[in-house]
Design a protein around this motif. Structure first.
Motif, PDB file in Angstrom:
ATOM      1  N   SER A  85      -8.305  84.397  -8.395  1.00  0.00           N
ATOM      2  CA  SER A  85      -7.277  83.504  -8.937  1.00  0.00           C
ATOM      3  C   SER A  85      -6.523  84.191 -10.071  1.00  0.00           C
ATOM      4  N   PHE A  86      -7.220  85.004 -10.863  1.00  0.00           N
ATOM      5  CA  PHE A  86      -6.553  85.761 -11.913  1.00  0.00           C
ATOM      6  C   PHE A  86      -5.582  86.778 -11.318  1.00  0.00           C
ATOM      7  N   LEU A  87      -5.987  87.428 -10.225  1.00  0.00           N
ATOM      8  CA  LEU A  87      -5.089  88.378  -9.565  1.00  0.00           C
ATOM      9  C   LEU A  87      -3.828  87.689  -9.066  1.00  0.00           C
ATOM     10  N   VAL A  88      -3.991  86.546  -8.420  1.00  0.00           N
ATOM     11  CA  VAL A  88      -2.840  85.802  -7.897  1.00  0.00           C
ATOM     12  C   VAL A  88      -1.958  85.326  -9.042  1.00  0.00           C
ATOM     13  N   ASP A  89      -2.582  84.777 -10.090  1.00  0.00           N
ATOM     14  CA  ASP A  89      -1.807  84.312 -11.246  1.00  0.00           C
ATOM     15  C   ASP A  89      -1.003  85.451 -11.869  1.00  0.00           C
ATOM     16  N   ALA A  90      -1.610  86.623 -11.977  1.00  0.00           N
ATOM     17  CA  ALA A  90      -0.918  87.770 -12.576  1.00  0.00           C
ATOM     18  C   ALA A  90       0.249  88.221 -11.705  1.00  0.00           C
ATOM     19  N   ALA A  91       0.053  88.255 -10.397  1.00  0.00           N
ATOM     20  CA  ALA A  91       1.149  88.644  -9.490  1.00  0.00           C
ATOM     21  C   ALA A  91       2.279  87.625  -9.570  1.00  0.00           C
ATOM     22  N   TYR A  92       1.935  86.354  -9.625  1.00  0.00           N
ATOM     23  CA  TYR A  92       2.912  85.270  -9.723  1.00  0.00           C
ATOM     24  C   TYR A  92       3.689  85.378 -11.040  1.00  0.00           C
ATOM     25  N   ALA A  93       2.957  85.641 -12.124  1.00  0.00           N
ATOM     26  CA  ALA A  93       3.601  85.753 -13.436  1.00  0.00           C
ATOM     27  C   ALA A  93       4.533  86.966 -13.490  1.00  0.00           C
ATOM     28  N   ARG A  94       4.116  88.093 -12.893  1.00  0.00           N
ATOM     29  CA  ARG A  94       4.985  89.287 -12.871  1.00  0.00           C
ATOM     30  C   ARG A  94       6.266  88.991 -12.091  1.00  0.00           C
ATOM     31  N   ALA A  95       6.136  88.294 -10.973  1.00  0.00           N
ATOM     32  CA  ALA A  95       7.329  87.929 -10.196  1.00  0.00           C
ATOM     33  C   ALA A  95       8.228  87.017 -11.032  1.00  0.00           C
ATOM     34  N   GLY A  96       7.618  86.078 -11.737  1.00  0.00           N
ATOM     35  CA  GLY A  96       8.399  85.179 -12.582  1.00  0.00           C
ATOM     36  C   GLY A  96       9.161  85.924 -13.667  1.00  0.00           C
ATOM     37  N   ARG A  97       8.473  86.831 -14.348  1.00  0.00           N
ATOM     38  CA  ARG A  97       9.134  87.609 -15.402  1.00  0.00           C
ATOM     39  C   ARG A  97      10.304  88.414 -14.835  1.00  0.00           C
ATOM     40  N   GLU A  98      10.120  88.957 -13.659  1.00  0.00           N
ATOM     41  CA  GLU A  98      11.178  89.735 -13.003  1.00  0.00           C
ATOM     42  C   GLU A  98      12.439  88.889 -12.786  1.00  0.00           C
ATOM     43  N   HIS A  99      12.241  87.593 -12.623  1.00  0.00           N
ATOM     44  CA  HIS A  99      13.363  86.689 -12.333  1.00  0.00           C
ATOM     45  C   HIS A  99      13.682  85.760 -13.505  1.00  0.00           C
ATOM     46  N   GLY A 100      13.108  86.039 -14.664  1.00  0.00           N
ATOM     47  CA  GLY A 100      13.412  85.251 -15.854  1.00  0.00           C
ATOM     48  C   GLY A 100      12.805  83.869 -15.858  1.00  0.00           C
ATOM     49  N   LEU A 101      11.667  83.705 -15.180  1.00  0.00           N
ATOM     50  CA  LEU A 101      11.017  82.403 -15.082  1.00  0.00           C
ATOM     51  C   LEU A 101       9.627  82.437 -15.695  1.00  0.00           C
ATOM     52  N   THR A 102       9.239  81.333 -16.314  1.00  0.00           N
ATOM     53  CA  THR A 102       7.847  81.179 -16.701  1.00  0.00           C
ATOM     54  C   THR A 102       7.061  80.828 -15.435  1.00  0.00           C
ATOM     55  N   PRO A 103       5.742  81.012 -15.453  1.00  0.00           N
ATOM     56  CA  PRO A 103       4.961  80.612 -14.272  1.00  0.00           C
ATOM     57  C   PRO A 103       5.166  79.134 -13.898  1.00  0.00           C
ATOM     58  N   GLN A 104       5.280  78.269 -14.906  1.00  0.00           N
ATOM     59  CA  GLN A 104       5.482  76.850 -14.638  1.00  0.00           C
ATOM     60  C   GLN A 104       6.847  76.594 -13.993  1.00  0.00           C
ATOM     61  N   GLN A 105       7.878  77.288 -14.464  1.00  0.00           N
ATOM     62  CA  GLN A 105       9.198  77.140 -13.843  1.00  0.00           C
ATOM     63  C   GLN A 105       9.161  77.649 -12.402  1.00  0.00           C
ATOM     64  N   GLY A 106       8.462  78.752 -12.178  1.00  0.00           N
ATOM     65  CA  GLY A 106       8.314  79.264 -10.819  1.00  0.00           C
ATOM     66  C   GLY A 106       7.627  78.255  -9.919  1.00  0.00           C
ATOM     67  N   GLN A 107       6.567  77.620 -10.417  1.00  0.00           N
ATOM     68  CA  GLN A 107       5.891  76.592  -9.633  1.00  0.00           C
ATOM     69  C   GLN A 107       6.833  75.436  -9.327  1.00  0.00           C
ATOM     70  N   LEU A 108       7.569  74.998 -10.336  1.00  0.00           N
ATOM     71  CA  LEU A 108       8.501  73.891 -10.144  1.00  0.00           C
ATOM     72  C   LEU A 108       9.526  74.221  -9.068  1.00  0.00           C
ATOM     73  N   LEU A 109      10.129  75.399  -9.158  1.00  0.00           N
ATOM     74  CA  LEU A 109      11.137  75.783  -8.167  1.00  0.00           C
ATOM     75  C   LEU A 109      10.527  75.864  -6.770  1.00  0.00           C
ATOM     76  N   ALA A 130      15.124  80.384  -6.502  1.00  0.00           N
ATOM     77  CA  ALA A 130      13.829  80.038  -5.917  1.00  0.00           C
ATOM     78  C   ALA A 130      13.538  80.909  -4.704  1.00  0.00           C
ATOM     79  N   GLU A 131      14.531  81.128  -3.865  1.00  0.00           N
ATOM     80  CA  GLU A 131      14.344  81.968  -2.668  1.00  0.00           C
ATOM     81  C   GLU A 131      13.995  83.400  -3.060  1.00  0.00           C
ATOM     82  N   ARG A 132      14.710  83.949  -4.050  1.00  0.00           N
ATOM     83  CA  ARG A 132      14.434  85.325  -4.489  1.00  0.00           C
ATOM     84  C   ARG A 132      13.044  85.435  -5.124  1.00  0.00           C
ATOM     85  N   PHE A 133      12.734  84.480  -6.013  1.00  0.00           N
ATOM     86  CA  PHE A 133      11.431  84.476  -6.666  1.00  0.00           C
ATOM     87  C   PHE A 133      10.324  84.319  -5.637  1.00  0.00           C
ATOM     88  N   TYR A 134      10.502  83.381  -4.723  1.00  0.00           N
ATOM     89  CA  TYR A 134       9.503  83.102  -3.689  1.00  0.00           C
ATOM     90  C   TYR A 134       9.233  84.355  -2.854  1.00  0.00           C
TER      91      TYR A 134
END
Length: 145
Positions: free
Chosen positions: A11-35, A96-100
């Motif tokens: 879960s830490f690995l997935v969270d870290a990958a998700y957070a890196r993707a979010g940072r790349e697109h200017g999103l917090t992890p929570q904003q990424g989840q929302l989108l 959202a499409e790019r981040f996803y």
């Protein structure tokens, strides 16, 4: 490694990958989840609170901040005149499409050392855990996006 340790560490690995993707697109992890949740359809605030596991006050702040960036909007709920729904804007949908796609690519790379058969087995077993625990749909299936 025990099952508990493997699940927690993964879960830490997935969270870290998700957070890196979010940072790349200017999103917090929570904003990424929302989108990602809103990619499927607009949601009412109460529904979003349940799906994202956030208190209503936290969700209101998240929606407010994301709306200030022009990524989501509030709209009237056609089924309840007292309620509002949250929907993606055109800009939010594109982001959202790019981040996803980026998050999927990063997360899909985590089990790169597994064979195709092992990946299928892992997906089936984790899918069973997710369904048995009635985890909310916070990330659409990559082939259904």
């Amino acid at each position: 490694m025990s099952l508990v340790a493997a699940l927690v560490r993964s879960s830490f690995l997935v969270d870290a990958a998700y957070a890196r993707a979010g940072r790349e697109h200017g999103l917090t992890p929570q904003q990424g989840q929302l989108l990602c949740v809103l990619m499927a359809r607009p949601y009412g605030m109460g529904e979003l609170s349940g799906v994202l596991g956030l208190a209503k006050s936290s969700l209101t702040g998240l929606v407010d901040r994301t709306a200030q960036h022009g990524l989501v909007r509030r709209e009237d709920d056609p089924r309840d005149s007292r309620a509002v729904r949250v929907a993606l804007t055109d800009e939010g949908s594109e982001l959202a499409e790019r981040f996803y796609a980026d998050a999927c690519r990063r997360i899909d790379g985590l089990p790169a050392g597994l064979t195709a058969e092992q990946r299928e087995t892992l997906a089936a077993l984790l899918g069973r855990v997710v369904l048995d625990n009635e985890a909310p749909v916070v990330f659409v299936e990559p082939d259904r996006a």
